[in-house]
Design an enzyme around this catalytic site. Structure first.
Site, short mmCIF file in Angstrom:
data_model
loop_
_atom_site.label_atom_id
_atom_site.label_comp_id
_atom_site.label_asym_id
_atom_site.label_seq_id
_atom_site.Cartn_x
_atom_site.Cartn_y
_atom_site.Cartn_z
N SER A 183 -9.43 1.34 -4.16
CA SER A 183 -8.20 2.11 -4.30
C SER A 183 -8.35 3.59 -3.97
O SER A 183 -7.40 4.22 -3.54
CB SER A 183 -7.60 1.94 -5.69
N HIS A 211 -4.51 -3.51 -3.11
CA HIS A 211 -4.22 -2.71 -1.91
C HIS A 211 -4.38 -3.49 -0.60
O HIS A 211 -4.16 -2.94 0.47
CB HIS A 211 -5.12 -1.47 -1.87
N LYS A 243 2.63 -2.34 -5.42
CA LYS A 243 2.21 -1.64 -4.21
C LYS A 243 2.99 -2.17 -3.00
O LYS A 243 4.18 -1.93 -2.92
CB LYS A 243 0.70 -1.72 -4.10
C1 PLP Z 1 -2.69 -0.35 -9.21
C2 PLP Z 1 -3.91 -1.16 -9.42
C3 PLP Z 1 -4.04 -2.00 -10.53
C4 PLP Z 1 -3.04 -2.00 -11.65
O1 PLP Z 1 -1.86 -2.60 -11.29
P1 PLP Z 1 -0.52 -2.20 -12.06
O2 PLP Z 1 0.42 -3.30 -11.74
O3 PLP Z 1 -0.11 -0.88 -11.52
O4 PLP Z 1 -0.87 -2.14 -13.52
C5 PLP Z 1 -5.15 -2.81 -10.60
N1 PLP Z 1 -6.12 -2.76 -9.65
C6 PLP Z 1 -6.03 -1.94 -8.59
C7 PLP Z 1 -7.14 -1.93 -7.58
C8 PLP Z 1 -4.94 -1.10 -8.46
O5 PLP Z 1 -4.87 -0.26 -7.43
#
Ligand code: PLP
Length: 391
Positions: A183, A211, A243
């Site tokens: 990320s 991602h 995302k």
């Molecule tokens: C954003 C993210 C999460 C958490 O997801 P949410 O739905 O925002 O709680 C978990 N792992 C990664 C790699 C992320 O980028």
């Protein structure tokens, strides 16, 4: 210090944080998420959302959401195991299982909850969890929460992973856990090597593809499609909807036994209210767009190439990333903050990421691209980034 009243101690800690440039603060957005956003009353060109395909404000998602609200109301009213699991949730789980080529999928209310749920729900005393050092905080927290041993290995270093596997041969069960796309760095885990190592050591694999999903692979099935991982080698996959999907929530896709175990044992699934069914309805609409509209991924790839070529011409130090996440590592916290501010004065909003979110000495600008950006907007960003050289 210990003798200070608690509130004064907290105030001092906050002041120290500010001095160290580590203070965090919300900013308020007015109106839709998008490439042009109004933040704290100011219109900015944004390069810091995770809305990679530009779906968060798509009319088809809005319509699906509103129709479902008309049909189901707003609140889910209960956990999935009581009356919270709607027909939209059920349909979404079935379509996600199909999409990912897995036996079954299970919805969680957020990615954070999915990650702690899978790790804590599957692993127990006597087991070992092996995690990449740069894994998302929620994965590391899952390991901290459960009673299994946790070992971390150097980022994407398969020799280091192999040493951890040798060290943990006595474990009852083992799980290798990795981000698919990291990320804060945007690089991709070497899944084929990782899966082959896991096989040699009879170890399960879980990937967090927050991602990668929607972005990588011809159909948007993420890191596993990027590497064309075969059916019989499929890891447990966690994906989020906040995302590229442009909605909210998360899922885990795996075989029947894993999912059924999570339904019994994942506390962050059992003891939480289901997301509103309208979110599931909107996510169904976005899953369809992800599958049908290849042009979004193609456009994003074009913008990524444009950005990388332009940044290289400027002599900027990029991390080796071919994904929508393009960090520029500054190292020094203060410098990253100053450049972030100067870019903002030019109307450009980028993420300024500091420790502890990233390792000490690797503060960075985290630039993210979206299919909704235009080439002209990427050029505008590159023009702005010339000022990095002034430092
Ligand atoms: C954003 C993210 C999460 C958490 O997801 P949410 O739905 O925002 O709680 C978990 N792992 C990664 C790699 C992320 O980028």
């Amino acid at each position: 210090m210990a003798s200070l009243p608690w509130s004064q101690q907290l105030a001092k800690n906050l002041a120290d944080r500010k001095t160290a440039g580590r203070y965090r603060q919300q900013r308020t957005r007015l109106g839709e998420q998008g490439v042009e956003v109004i933040i704290d009353g100011k219109q900015l060109l944004s390069f810091c959302s995770n809305d990679y395909l530009g779906l968060a404000s798509h009319p088809a998602l809005k319509k699906a959401f509103i129709d479902a609200v008309e049909h189901d109301g707003v609140g889910a009213g209960a956990a999935h195991l009581l009356t919270g699991h709607s027909q939209y949730h059920q349909q979404l789980e079935e379509q996600l299982a199909d999409f990912m080529g897995q036996q079954r999928a299970l919805l969680f209310s957020s990615g954070y909850q999915a990650n702690i749920g899978v790790i804590d729900g599957l692993m127990t005393r006597g087991d070992y969890i092996l995690q990449d050092k740069l894994n998302h905080a929620s994965l590391l927290d899952g390991g901290r929460l459960c009673s299994a041993e946790q070992l971390r290995y150097q980022h994407n270093d398969m020799h280091a992973l192999q040493r951890r596997l040798q060290q943990s041969e006595k474990a009852a069960h083992r799980l290798i856990v990795t981000d698919g796309v990291f990320s804060m760095d945007g690089d991709i885990a070497p899944l084929p090597e990782l899966i082959s190592l896991a096989k040699q050591h009879s170890t399960a694999v879980m990937i967090d593809d927050a991602h990668g999903l929607g972005v990588l692979g011809k159909q948007g099935r993420g890191t596993v499609e990027h590497y064309q991982i075969e059916q019989q080698s499929m890891p447990i996959i966690m994906g989020t909807f906040g995302k590229a999907f442009g909605t909210a929530g998360a899922f885990v896709a795996a075989d029947e036994e894993v999912i059924d175990t999570l339904i019994q044992q994942a506390r962050s699934f059992v003891y939480t209210t289901a997301q509103p069914s309208a979110i599931a309805a909107a996510t169904l609409a976005s899953l369809k767009l992800i599958q049908d509209e290849n042009w979004r991924r193609d456009k994003l790839q074009t913008l990524i190439r444009q950005f990388k070529v332009g940044a290289a011409e400027l002599g900027l130090q990029l991390i080796d990333s071919d994904t929508a996440i393009q960090p520029i590592v500054m190292g020094d916290d203060e410098q990253a903050i100053t450049i972030g501010k100067q870019l903002e004065e030019k109307g450009l909003l980028v993420g300024v990421i500091r420790p502890p979110t990233v390792p000490e000495g690797s503060a960075r600008l985290r630039i993210t691209l979206s299919a909704n950006h235009s080439e002209q907007q990427v050029t505008q960003l590159l023009d702005g980034l010339e000022l990095v050289h002034a430092h």
